[in-house]
Design a protein around this motif. Structure first.
Motif, PDB file in Angstrom:
ATOM      1  N   VAL A  80       0.855  -1.180   0.000  1.00 40.16           N
ATOM      2  CA  VAL A  80       0.000   0.000   0.000  1.00 40.16           C
ATOM      3  C   VAL A  80       0.891   1.230   0.000  1.00 40.16           C
ATOM      4  N   THR A  81       0.538   2.199  -0.817  1.00 42.45           N
ATOM      5  CA  THR A  81       1.275   3.462  -0.843  1.00 42.45           C
ATOM      6  C   THR A  81       0.313   4.599  -0.546  1.00 42.45           C
ATOM      7  N   LEU A  82       0.639   5.384   0.455  1.00 40.21           N
ATOM      8  CA  LEU A  82      -0.143   6.568   0.800  1.00 40.21           C
ATOM      9  C   LEU A  82       0.594   7.794   0.273  1.00 40.21           C
ATOM     10  N   ARG A  83      -0.139   8.696  -0.352  1.00 36.68           N
ATOM     11  CA  ARG A  83       0.461   9.944  -0.818  1.00 36.68           C
ATOM     12  C   ARG A  83      -0.115  11.072   0.014  1.00 36.68           C
ATOM     13  N   ALA A  84       0.761  11.879   0.611  1.00 33.69           N
ATOM     14  CA  ALA A  84       0.328  12.975   1.469  1.00 33.69           C
ATOM     15  C   ALA A  84       0.837  14.288   0.902  1.00 33.69           C
ATOM     16  N   LEU A  85      -0.035  15.278   0.843  1.00 35.06           N
ATOM     17  CA  LEU A  85       0.288  16.595   0.297  1.00 35.06           C
ATOM     18  C   LEU A  85       0.262  17.608   1.436  1.00 35.06           C
ATOM     19  N   PHE A  86       1.343  18.359   1.587  1.00 32.19           N
ATOM     20  CA  PHE A  86       1.449  19.353   2.649  1.00 32.19           C
ATOM     21  C   PHE A  86       1.817  20.701   2.053  1.00 32.19           C
ATOM     22  N   MET A  87       1.284  21.760   2.659  1.00 27.99           N
ATOM     23  CA  MET A  87       1.650  23.101   2.260  1.00 27.99           C
ATOM     24  C   MET A  87       2.871  23.511   3.080  1.00 27.99           C
ATOM     25  N   LYS A  88       3.886  24.036   2.424  1.00 31.64           N
ATOM     26  CA  LYS A  88       5.137  24.366   3.094  1.00 31.64           C
ATOM     27  C   LYS A  88       4.981  25.429   4.181  1.00 31.64           C
ATOM     28  N   GLN A  89       4.093  26.387   4.010  1.00 27.77           N
ATOM     29  CA  GLN A  89       4.022  27.505   4.942  1.00 27.77           C
ATOM     30  C   GLN A  89       3.188  27.242   6.187  1.00 27.77           C
ATOM     31  N   VAL A 147       4.438  21.451  -1.089  1.00 27.18           N
ATOM     32  CA  VAL A 147       4.325  22.471  -2.124  1.00 27.18           C
ATOM     33  C   VAL A 147       4.061  23.825  -1.477  1.00 27.18           C
ATOM     34  N   SER A 148       4.357  24.889  -2.225  1.00 31.82           N
ATOM     35  CA  SER A 148       4.085  26.235  -1.725  1.00 31.82           C
ATOM     36  C   SER A 148       2.589  26.511  -1.804  1.00 31.82           C
ATOM     37  N   TYR A 149       2.172  27.543  -1.103  1.00 28.06           N
ATOM     38  CA  TYR A 149       0.762  27.917  -1.092  1.00 28.06           C
ATOM     39  C   TYR A 149       0.264  28.187  -2.514  1.00 28.06           C
ATOM     40  N   GLU A 150       1.081  28.887  -3.294  1.00 31.45           N
ATOM     41  CA  GLU A 150       0.679  29.263  -4.650  1.00 31.45           C
ATOM     42  C   GLU A 150       0.468  28.034  -5.544  1.00 31.45           C
ATOM     43  N   ALA A 151       1.208  26.966  -5.304  1.00 31.42           N
ATOM     44  CA  ALA A 151       1.118  25.770  -6.141  1.00 31.42           C
ATOM     45  C   ALA A 151       0.130  24.742  -5.607  1.00 31.42           C
ATOM     46  N   LEU A 152      -0.433  24.982  -4.443  1.00 33.93           N
ATOM     47  CA  LEU A 152      -1.298  23.993  -3.797  1.00 33.93           C
ATOM     48  C   LEU A 152      -2.536  23.671  -4.631  1.00 33.93           C
ATOM     49  N   HIS A 153      -3.231  24.672  -5.127  1.00 39.60           N
ATOM     50  CA  HIS A 153      -4.449  24.445  -5.914  1.00 39.60           C
ATOM     51  C   HIS A 153      -4.142  23.606  -7.146  1.00 39.60           C
ATOM     52  N   ASP A 154      -3.101  23.987  -7.889  1.00 44.24           N
ATOM     53  CA  ASP A 154      -2.760  23.242  -9.102  1.00 44.24           C
ATOM     54  C   ASP A 154      -2.377  21.806  -8.791  1.00 44.24           C
ATOM     55  N   LYS A 155      -1.685  21.595  -7.695  1.00 42.85           N
ATOM     56  CA  LYS A 155      -1.270  20.244  -7.313  1.00 42.85           C
ATOM     57  C   LYS A 155      -2.483  19.376  -6.965  1.00 42.85           C
ATOM     58  N   GLU A 193       8.819  20.537   7.596  1.00 43.68           N
ATOM     59  CA  GLU A 193       9.036  19.333   6.796  1.00 43.68           C
ATOM     60  C   GLU A 193       9.760  18.254   7.598  1.00 43.68           C
ATOM     61  N   SER A 194      10.740  18.648   8.390  1.00 41.34           N
ATOM     62  CA  SER A 194      11.498  17.668   9.173  1.00 41.34           C
ATOM     63  C   SER A 194      10.605  16.969  10.205  1.00 41.34           C
ATOM     64  N   ASP A 195       9.648  17.706  10.777  1.00 39.52           N
ATOM     65  CA  ASP A 195       8.715  17.096  11.743  1.00 39.52           C
ATOM     66  C   ASP A 195       7.836  16.051  11.056  1.00 39.52           C
ATOM     67  N   VAL A 196       7.314  16.403   9.893  1.00 35.43           N
ATOM     68  CA  VAL A 196       6.441  15.482   9.157  1.00 35.43           C
ATOM     69  C   VAL A 196       7.229  14.245   8.724  1.00 35.43           C
ATOM     70  N   GLN A 197       8.463  14.439   8.276  1.00 41.50           N
ATOM     71  CA  GLN A 197       9.279  13.304   7.854  1.00 41.50           C
ATOM     72  C   GLN A 197       9.593  12.393   9.040  1.00 41.50           C
ATOM     73  N   ALA A 198       9.843  12.972  10.219  1.00 38.69           N
ATOM     74  CA  ALA A 198      10.101  12.151  11.409  1.00 38.69           C
ATOM     75  C   ALA A 198       8.854  11.353  11.795  1.00 38.69           C
ATOM     76  N   VAL A 250       4.897   5.531   2.312  1.00 37.08           N
ATOM     77  CA  VAL A 250       4.322   6.870   2.369  1.00 37.08           C
ATOM     78  C   VAL A 250       5.153   7.798   1.483  1.00 37.08           C
ATOM     79  N   GLU A 251       4.459   8.492   0.576  1.00 35.96           N
ATOM     80  CA  GLU A 251       5.113   9.471  -0.280  1.00 35.96           C
ATOM     81  C   GLU A 251       4.674  10.864   0.170  1.00 35.96           C
ATOM     82  N   LEU A 252       5.625  11.682   0.572  1.00 37.98           N
ATOM     83  CA  LEU A 252       5.328  13.034   1.029  1.00 37.98           C
ATOM     84  C   LEU A 252       5.583  14.021  -0.101  1.00 37.98           C
TER      85      LEU A 252
END
Length: 103
Positions: free
Chosen positions: A55-64, A93-101, A69-74, A88-90
């Motif tokens: 099983v592969t989970l993909r998680a999308l996080f906004m950088k701001q 992305v930046s706020y500006e790219a979040l909608h497009d992603k 990032e280090s906390d989420v990776q831990a 798990v695939e993390l």
């Protein structure tokens, strides 16, 4: 006007409590014990379960926002140690790219 706000608040509290109650996990029914048999039961060897499908989970996080990032990776590494069959695939992305992603 005060009556309106009080009734709105009560409605929101009730709606929230119904939603939370609906999200509670179902509790299994208690097991019914069978009466002991006169003969001793012969234990059968447990059948090996086939390996679970990867099983592969993909998680999308906004950088701001939120965790660094280090906390989420831990936290992800801790999760992967507890659940070896789940990858798990993390993606950060930046706020500006979040909608497009998301789209």
């Amino acid at each position: 006007m005060r009556k309106f706000w009080v009734s709105l608040f009560v409605s929101l509290v009730l709606a929230t409590s119904f939603v939370l109650a609906a999200c509670q996990p179902a509790t299994p029914a208690p097991a019914v014990e069978e009466p002991a048999a006169e003969e001793p039961a012969v234990e059968e060897p447990a059948a090996e379960e086939p390996p679970a499908e990867a099983v592969t989970l993909r998680a999308l996080f906004m950088k701001q926002a939120g965790y660094q990032e280090s906390d989420v990776q831990a936290m992800t590494e801790s999760f992967k140690e507890s659940n070896p069959g789940i990858e798990v695939e993390l993606d950060f992305v930046s706020y500006e790219a979040l909608h497009d992603k998301i789209v």
